[in-house]
Design a protein around this motif. Sequence first.
Motif, PDB file in Angstrom:
ATOM      1  N   ARG A 185       0.937  -0.975   0.240  1.00  0.00           N
ATOM      2  CA  ARG A 185      -0.108   0.178  -0.121  1.00  0.00           C
ATOM      3  C   ARG A 185       1.063   1.047  -0.026  1.00  0.00           C
ATOM      4  O   ARG A 185       1.824   1.251   0.560  1.00  0.00           O
ATOM      5  CB  ARG A 185      -0.550  -0.525   1.178  1.00  0.00           C
ATOM      6  N   ASP A 186       0.404   2.192  -0.776  1.00  0.00           N
ATOM      7  CA  ASP A 186       0.903   3.104  -0.346  1.00  0.00           C
ATOM      8  C   ASP A 186       1.374   3.942   0.355  1.00  0.00           C
ATOM      9  O   ASP A 186       3.242   4.371   0.175  1.00  0.00           O
ATOM     10  CB  ASP A 186       0.120   4.935  -1.079  1.00  0.00           C
ATOM     11  N   TRP A 187       0.715   4.189   1.191  1.00  0.00           N
ATOM     12  CA  TRP A 187       1.652   4.808   2.434  1.00  0.00           C
ATOM     13  C   TRP A 187       2.208   3.831   3.215  1.00  0.00           C
ATOM     14  O   TRP A 187       3.318   4.297   3.697  1.00  0.00           O
ATOM     15  CB  TRP A 187       0.079   5.237   3.857  1.00  0.00           C
ATOM     16  N   VAL A 231       5.737   4.119   1.400  1.00  0.00           N
ATOM     17  CA  VAL A 231       6.855   5.367   1.435  1.00  0.00           C
ATOM     18  C   VAL A 231       7.081   5.655   3.130  1.00  0.00           C
ATOM     19  O   VAL A 231       8.496   5.922   3.017  1.00  0.00           O
ATOM     20  CB  VAL A 231       5.816   7.044   1.492  1.00  0.00           C
ATOM     21  N   LEU A 232       6.527   4.753   3.302  1.00  0.00           N
ATOM     22  CA  LEU A 232       7.316   4.080   5.200  1.00  0.00           C
ATOM     23  C   LEU A 232       8.417   3.570   5.472  1.00  0.00           C
ATOM     24  O   LEU A 232       8.976   4.770   5.917  1.00  0.00           O
ATOM     25  CB  LEU A 232       6.055   4.053   6.081  1.00  0.00           C
TER      26      LEU A 232
END
Lengths: 308, 260
Positions: free
Chosen positions: B228-230, B233-234
């Motif tokens: 998932r995107d978030w 990024v994390l």
Amino acid sequence: MTAIIEARNLSRWYGNVLGISEINLEINPGITALLGPNGAGKSTFMKILTGQLKANIGEARIFGEKVWNNRRIFSRLGFCPEDDAFYEDLSGLEFLSGLLSLYGFSQAESRQKASQALDLVELADVADRQVRSYSRGMRQRIKIAQAIAHDPEVLILDEPLSGLDPLSKRRIIKLIKEFKNAGKTIVISSHILPEVEALTSEIVLIHQGKIIARGDIYFIRDLIDTHPHMIRIKSAQYRQLATTMAGEDYLLKMAFEPEDQAVVFETHDRDRFFNRLNELLLSSPLAIDEITSPDDNLQAVFDYLVGK
Amino acid sequence: MTTEIKRVFSFYFFLKKKSSRTKIFFLLSSAAILLALVIRAYRLAGHWAENSQIIFQNILMVFFLQFLIIILALFYGTSIVPEEMEGKTWPYLSSRPVSKAAIIIGKYLSSLAVTSIMLVSSLLLSYFILNLDRDFQLKDIWTVVSYSLVLLLGLAAYLSFFTFLSTWLAKPILLGLAFGFGWENVIQYFPGTTQKLSIVHYLKSLLPQYASASGRLSFLFIRLEPTRDWLAVLILLLITVVFLGLAALLFSYKEYLIQD
């Protein structure tokens, strides 16, 4: 009074190879010279003092503070490394002002201090030229400039006179003496005795990682003068010369080199030997082609002093 | 320490701007612009009818993602410590009143800044060369900005990892090459969670067009099981911070010898 620089039982190995061993030294303001042949441990000692190396045993302190990983003391210290290494893409002015900016000086201050340092080492006229285009002597001088540019209280100079022509050497010696007169502490390393003599009378002799003697220049000279000197004279009349000199009591040994038409004398009093030689040359038709000293280097003297 | 980092950053940013290495890599990163110009000319001549957004995505995935950011990070990151030791300039740094952690972080940031300029300028120019026409819309600007941000995130993560290698090994380039062009390429074809052991996985997860990528090079993009995107990024931020922290820590306590 606490010494500016203190070394206590300082020892350092590189694997099985000894760098320095049990160095105990206190250095006060003025010029102190570390004198020793190449590989004696002078640079290792200086690298410990400038935070590049960590001692295996013992500790080094400057201004009473431990050196390793202690960046506070470095704003009060200037270091001129031995290696001929630079950020070659930069001009002399950029090199100096860039390094000065690491002390926290503003851009304007850095440039001003860099220009002053370049003036001191007489490189102002080539300030905008890339360091890669500098001659050996100019590179040596800019290394000194980066060490003095921030006006440090302690200067550590590793072989600062190497590669300099006699005129530049004289200028740098004068500059270092000016720093001394300003009350600063200067540690300088060299393997050339006359260079050291021109700078200071406070000498530490280092050999095989150990301090073997410390004293003023007269003490060191006395030590060295007890070392028998070898003098090789090349002359067509080398046998006649040997016969004439044979009776002198300061002569220890003579050896002939007939293939080169030379004779090698060993004496423990070089001054008397040369006085006698001068007399002979003036009073007789002896012709000499060459006079050399096969062991007239620091290594031979050190080997003698440590009893090799 | 922040002021020390700023000082190191300024000095090295200036140094890198003037270095011949930067000029070479600037030319290399400009290859995408040249390629875009050639394709645009080819299209103007009516030879290549494919959607220019898709052509750009192919350049993005192959040139920028799988080559340029890795090569830039590899050469700038793995040289952070060895260039000082091999160039014998380390004494100039070690005798200055800056902490060793500040040296690493400052040098890392200066490398990131220089490589980011190369990357973003090349990406923007090549995008606009290919897409600036009558069909160009304002939302396309957001598309290229999002591409740039993802690639910058990737560059930061790779650079951090390679910086860590440079503090750890005397010759980090070989391991760096094996990681960047070996491990990172091979592992993305593995199904399941194994592919999550690479940086490129998270970057690909963040490129939305990627999942539906088509075109001549689409065979390169199969088998992605996106994160998932978030979370991607994390994880990328975490990789950046952890490896940079490790590099700073190791550099502060390890002793480095200049070889004669």
